[in-house]
Scaffold this active site. Structure first.
Site, PDB file in Angstrom:
ATOM      1  N   GLU A   1     -14.496  -0.067   3.773  1.00 37.96           N
ATOM      2  CA  GLU A   1     -13.898  -1.540   4.907  1.00 37.96           C
ATOM      3  C   GLU A   1     -13.976  -0.452   6.359  1.00 37.96           C
ATOM      4  OE1 GLU A   1     -10.322  -1.652   2.273  1.00 37.96           O
ATOM      5  OE2 GLU A   1      -9.128  -1.408   4.216  1.00 37.96           O
TER       6      GLU A   1
ATOM      7  N   TYR B   1       0.859  -1.241  -0.440  1.00 33.37           N
ATOM      8  CA  TYR B   1      -0.057  -0.255   0.333  1.00 33.37           C
ATOM      9  C   TYR B   1       0.855   1.381   0.046  1.00 33.37           C
ATOM     10  CZ  TYR B   1      -3.652  -3.170   1.281  1.00 33.37           C
ATOM     11  OH  TYR B   1      -4.584  -4.029   0.714  1.00 33.37           O
TER      12      TYR B   1
ATOM     13  N   HIS C   1      -5.850   2.431  -0.255  1.00 33.71           N
ATOM     14  CA  HIS C   1      -5.602   2.741   0.980  1.00 33.71           C
ATOM     15  C   HIS C   1      -5.881   4.125   1.755  1.00 33.71           C
ATOM     16  CE1 HIS C   1      -5.216  -0.035   4.357  1.00 33.71           C
ATOM     17  NE2 HIS C   1      -5.147  -1.118   3.816  1.00 33.71           N
TER      18      HIS C   1
HETATM   19 MG    MG Z   1      -8.892  -2.416   0.643  1.00 35.01          MG
END
Ligand code: MG
Length: 403
Positions: free
Chosen positions: A261, A161, A211
């Site tokens: 998320e 990320y 992210h």
């Molecule tokens: Mg993700």
């Protein structure tokens, strides 16, 4: 069978294997009917002891004696019974019992949970796998490897990320951390995507997870720049605190957007759905409080033409993956399912785990969630108390950033 069947005990299992890495929190609800129990996922891997205490010390005394049929009432009451509410610790604790009640009701009805929800709309859930690499060629190699295994949807990342393994110029005295440079990251990702498309063609569906590593305006620019690569979706490109910036992205490009998320509560996704700012909602089902709120979120999204892509990496437990796939095969608006791969130990520990074959995840047709826990095996793999490092993320000048 004496009615009502009630909750007699709640047990919490904290499990960590070397291969899976993350810590799983599994809840077992034992009922007054001999041999009848359900299991649920309460996995918040970074705060596992807090969730376990919330279950053992607060939810269990409240749940004992509850009629297992009244899962809706349990969810509604459990969410407000502490008066102060929401947040990943408490929602995950509620999820452990909510999922277990769905499992129990399925066993009582002799039906898989997907049948309780409304029955199958499809035979299996298409999944996406994660291809990473240190350079564009390694990403291509991994994409080809997944294609050979039958995957049609592949997430492409390079250097983790934020491209965090790329070289950084840090100030003197910089503190330890997981450094990344947002602008270098976007430049490198555009080159990588161009290379991947040139080598694997246009037929494979590519995804990418930002992210929440970028400033809002850099995200707007990045979403515009990647439009040419026709991603299946761009994941978590903005942090939950910045969601109004999705309005600008929507006006400027047609890059499909997936988000969610880190979200906990309907207040956080209501705007995204009702203004059609995203194309996919992708919450972590246990973090919402279980199957009950996920079902509601899916139906809410369906009214607005938005699909689901529930969170499903390695920090979703096998029981959480089972809950995901029961939702996936039922939902009228299923989009895609994230999938990580587990080793044989995890399949032995969780008999009945959903199986993935040629890019599709299949639920089994056993009653309930169709998954169980081998307690003796799980007991050999207790959680370790360690401070996570990967979430200690820093910008080039050393200042803290979102993980
Ligand atoms: Mg993700």
């Amino acid at each position: 069978m004496a009615r009502p069947i009630t909750i007699q005990d709640v047990k919490t299992f904290l499990i960590q294997t070397a291969s899976a890495g993350t810590r799983f929190i599994i809840v077992k609800v034992i009922t007054s009917e001999p041999g009848l129990y359900g299991i649920g996922c309460a996995t918040f891997t970074q705060r596992f002891r807090a969730v376990a205490a919330a279950i053992e010390d607060h939810l269990k005394p409240f749940a004992i004696g509850w009629d297992v049929m009244r899962s809706e009432e349990f969810f509604q009451m459990a969410m407000v019974q502490g008066s102060w509410r929401n947040g990943p610790v408490l929602n995950n604790a509620v999820s452990g019992i909510d999922m277990a009640l769905w499992d129990i009701k399925g066993k009582l009805a002799n039906m898989p949970v997907y049948d309780l929800l409304g029955g199958k709309s499809r035979e299996a859930a298409a999944v996406y796998a994660h291809a990473d690499g240190r350079d564009p060629q390694e990403v291509v190699d991994n994409v080809l490897k997944y294609q050979e295994q039958g995957y049609h949807f592949i997430r492409v990342q390079m250097g983790g990320y934020g491209g965090k393994t790329m070289q950084q110029a840090k100030p003197e005295g910089a503190r330890n951390g997981n450094y990344f440079d947002p602008r270098a990251y976007t430049r490198a990702m555009l080159k990588m995507m161009e290379y991947v498309r040139a080598h694997v063609g246009g037929d494979v569906e590519l995804l990418h997870d930002v992210h929440e590593r970028l400033s809002p305006i850099d995200t707007v620019m990045f979403a515009k720049d990647v439009e040419q690569f026709k991603l299946f979706f761009l994941e978590d490109s903005l942090a939950p605190e910045d969601i109004e910036w999705f309005r600008m992205i929507r006006q400027l490009c047609a890059t499909p957007i997936a988000m969610g998320e880190l979200l906990n509560n309907p207040h956080e996704w209501r705007l995204l759905i009702e203004e059609r700012l995203v194309d996919f909602i992708r919450m972590h089902v246990s973090q919402l409080g279980g199957i009950t709120p996920a079902r509601n979120a899916a139906l809410h999204a369906n009214v607005y033409g938005i699909r689901t892509a529930w969170h499903g990496p390695g920090d979703t437990s096998p029981v959480g993956h089972a809950a995901n796939v029961h939702l996936d095969v039922w939902e009228p608006n299923f989009g895609i399912q994230e999938w990580c791969r587990f080793d044989q130990l995890i399949y032995d520990m969780f008999p009945g785990m959903p199986e993935v074959r040629k890019g599709y995840m299949y639920p089994n047709d056993k009653p309930g969630l169709g998954i169980d826990l081998n307690e003796a095996l799980a007991a050999k793999y207790p959680c370790k108390d360690e401070v996570d490092f990967w979430t200690q993320t820093r910008l080039p000048d050393g200042s803290p950033a979102r993980p």
